[in-house]
Each structure stands twice: as structure tokens, then as C-alpha cells.
Scaffold this motif. Structure first.
Motif, PDB file in Angstrom:
ATOM      1  N   ILE A   1       0.845  -1.199   0.000  1.00  0.00           N
ATOM      2  CA  ILE A   1       0.000   0.000   0.000  1.00  0.00           C
ATOM      3  C   ILE A   1       0.880   1.249   0.000  1.00  0.00           C
ATOM      4  CG2 ILE A   1      -1.719   1.338   1.279  1.00  0.00           C
ATOM      5  CD1 ILE A   1      -2.856  -1.277   0.218  1.00  0.00           C
ATOM      6  N   ALA A   2       1.813   1.323   0.961  1.00  0.00           N
ATOM      7  CA  ALA A   2       2.660   2.514   1.069  1.00  0.00           C
ATOM      8  C   ALA A   2       3.780   2.290   2.071  1.00  0.00           C
ATOM      9  CB  ALA A   2       1.820   3.714   1.502  1.00  0.00           C
TER      10      ALA A   2
ATOM     11  N   VAL B   1       3.321  -0.840   4.670  1.00  0.00           N
ATOM     12  CA  VAL B   1       1.929  -1.227   4.902  1.00  0.00           C
ATOM     13  C   VAL B   1       1.476  -2.091   3.733  1.00  0.00           C
ATOM     14  CG1 VAL B   1      -0.430  -0.407   5.255  1.00  0.00           C
ATOM     15  CG2 VAL B   1       1.499   0.866   6.224  1.00  0.00           C
ATOM     16  N   LEU B   2       0.909  -3.251   4.072  1.00  0.00           N
ATOM     17  CA  LEU B   2       0.385  -4.198   3.099  1.00  0.00           C
ATOM     18  C   LEU B   2      -1.119  -4.306   3.299  1.00  0.00           C
ATOM     19  CD1 LEU B   2       2.984  -7.068   3.734  1.00  0.00           C
ATOM     20  CD2 LEU B   2       3.169  -5.167   2.113  1.00  0.00           C
ATOM     21  N   GLY B   3      -1.844  -4.698   2.248  1.00  0.00           N
ATOM     22  CA  GLY B   3      -3.288  -4.855   2.379  1.00  0.00           C
ATOM     23  C   GLY B   3      -3.780  -6.089   1.660  1.00  0.00           C
ATOM     24  N   ASN B   4      -4.886  -6.641   2.171  1.00  0.00           N
ATOM     25  CA  ASN B   4      -5.512  -7.745   1.453  1.00  0.00           C
ATOM     26  C   ASN B   4      -6.240  -7.180   0.226  1.00  0.00           C
ATOM     27  OD1 ASN B   4      -7.867  -6.633   2.550  1.00  0.00           O
ATOM     28  ND2 ASN B   4      -8.529  -8.513   3.554  1.00  0.00           N
TER      29      ASN B   4
ATOM     30  N   THR C   1      -2.673   5.498   6.724  1.00  0.00           N
ATOM     31  CA  THR C   1      -1.976   5.248   5.460  1.00  0.00           C
ATOM     32  C   THR C   1      -2.800   5.631   4.247  1.00  0.00           C
ATOM     33  OG1 THR C   1      -0.799   3.432   6.537  1.00  0.00           O
ATOM     34  CG2 THR C   1      -0.749   3.487   4.137  1.00  0.00           C
ATOM     35  N   ARG C   2      -2.137   6.326   3.325  1.00  0.00           N
ATOM     36  CA  ARG C   2      -2.733   6.643   2.026  1.00  0.00           C
ATOM     37  C   ARG C   2      -2.056   5.774   0.987  1.00  0.00           C
ATOM     38  NH1 ARG C   2      -4.770   8.979   5.825  1.00  0.00           N
ATOM     39  NH2 ARG C   2      -5.926  10.939   5.681  1.00  0.00           N
ATOM     40  N   TYR C   3      -2.758   5.490  -0.081  1.00  0.00           N
ATOM     41  CA  TYR C   3      -2.235   4.622  -1.132  1.00  0.00           C
ATOM     42  C   TYR C   3      -1.117   5.337  -1.893  1.00  0.00           C
ATOM     43  CZ  TYR C   3      -2.333   1.235  -4.959  1.00  0.00           C
ATOM     44  OH  TYR C   3      -2.016   0.274  -5.867  1.00  0.00           O
TER      45      TYR C   3
END
Length: 169
Positions: free
Chosen positions: A51-52, A66-69, A165-167
Motif C-alpha cells: 500500500i505505502a 503497509v500491506l493490504g488484502n 496510510t494513504r495509497y
């Protein structure tokens, strides 16, 4: 005929017993679940999408990723707020250190925490739909440290569905 009926009854009872014990196990708190919310480190999160990045100044002096599903990544890409239920964000934090190969560069050092946010508006209605977990060496942090998660998010990013967190495109 009686034996056949007894066999069906026994098989049905066994299946019901397995189903009941399975659902009870899902509801039982995991040994490695965070206090307050019961969040655990998601399986396979290291293969999730980026993600960022983030960098924390001293005294933390950390590099973070930061990781996201897939649900969270899709929400970020579409600009969906609030995030839909099922969104999960994982922040990996490392001590920042100077590269030995290239002096101006900073590289990740020792890992410090894994932080997890899980969106489930039914399970976490009192925390704006989010459950939080902070982990050191795979184990949840104590409750005093853990209580700061929600208050920091509420105090700073309520207009972004409580997510910092922003993308990063």
C-alpha cells in the motif's frame, strides 16, 4: 432397518458434534490474539499487496511498510470510504539503519512490530468498525500498549475512516 437408522443417527450426531466443536474453536480466543479485539496476524500476509511506505522519526526511528488484502487494496484504488468489511491492513515496522554498502541509504534493521487493522463493523462497533492488533516476535503486546491504538486513530484520522496510510501509486 433399525441398525441402518442407528447408523444414520450416529453419523449425524458425529457430524453435529464436529460442527459444534469447530464453531466453538473459532469463537475461543487464540493464544496469539491481541487483547481487547482478539485480532491475530493473518496467514499469508507477506504475499499481500504493498500500500505505502512510512518512516517514523526518533525516538522510534523506524521504517515501515503497509500491506493490504485484496479488499483493502480495491478500496484504496477506488477511493472507497469507509473501508468495506473484510479490509485488513498490516504494517511491518523495522529499526532504521544505515546501509553498509551505500552510506546515504537507509535500510531495514531489526523488526520491531507487526500491526494489524481488521474492518468488521459488526464485530467491532465500539471502535468504529476496526479491530487492532500489535505484535512483537509474533506475540501480542500487553494491554496498556494496545489501548493506544484506537485513541491515536480517533484523535488523528477520523475523516479517513480511522486509517493513517494513504495509497502510494
Amino acid at each position: 432397518m433399525k441398525f441402518a437408522l442407528l447408523g444414520i443417527f450416529a453419523a449425524s450426531s458425529l457430524a453435529l458434534g464436529v460442527a459444534v466443536s469447530h464453531s466453538a474453536a473459532e469463537e475461543a480466543p487464540a493464544e496469539n490474539a491481541s487483547p481487547i479485539y482478539g485480532v491475530t496476524i493473518p496467514e499469508g500476509y507477506r504475499d499481500w499487496k504493498f500500500i505505502a511506505p512510512a518512516q517514523e522519526a526518533p525516538p522510534l526511528d523506524e521504517l515501515r511498510a503497509v500491506l493490504g488484502n485484496d479488499i483493502a487494496v480495491d478500496a484504496y484504488k477506488k477511493g472507497t470510504l469507509p473501508f468495506p468489511d473484510g479490509s485488513i491492513l498490516v504494517k511491518l515496522a523495522y529499526k532504521r539503519k544505515q546501509s553498509t554498502e551505500f552510506a546515504p541509504a537507509t535500510v531495514p534493521g531489526a523488526p520491531t512490530t507487526v500491526q494489524v487493522m481488521v474492518k468488521d463493523s459488526k464485530k467491532y462497533p465500539d471502535s468504529h468498525g476496526w479491530g487492532f492488533g500489535r505484535f512483537v516476535d509474533g506475540k501480542p503486546v500487553d494491554i496498556a500498549q494496545h489501548q493506544t491504538c484506537l485513541s491515536c486513530h480517533v484523535g488523528n484520522v477520523k475523516d479517513h475512516d480511522y486509517v493513517f496510510t494513504r495509497y502510494a501509486p
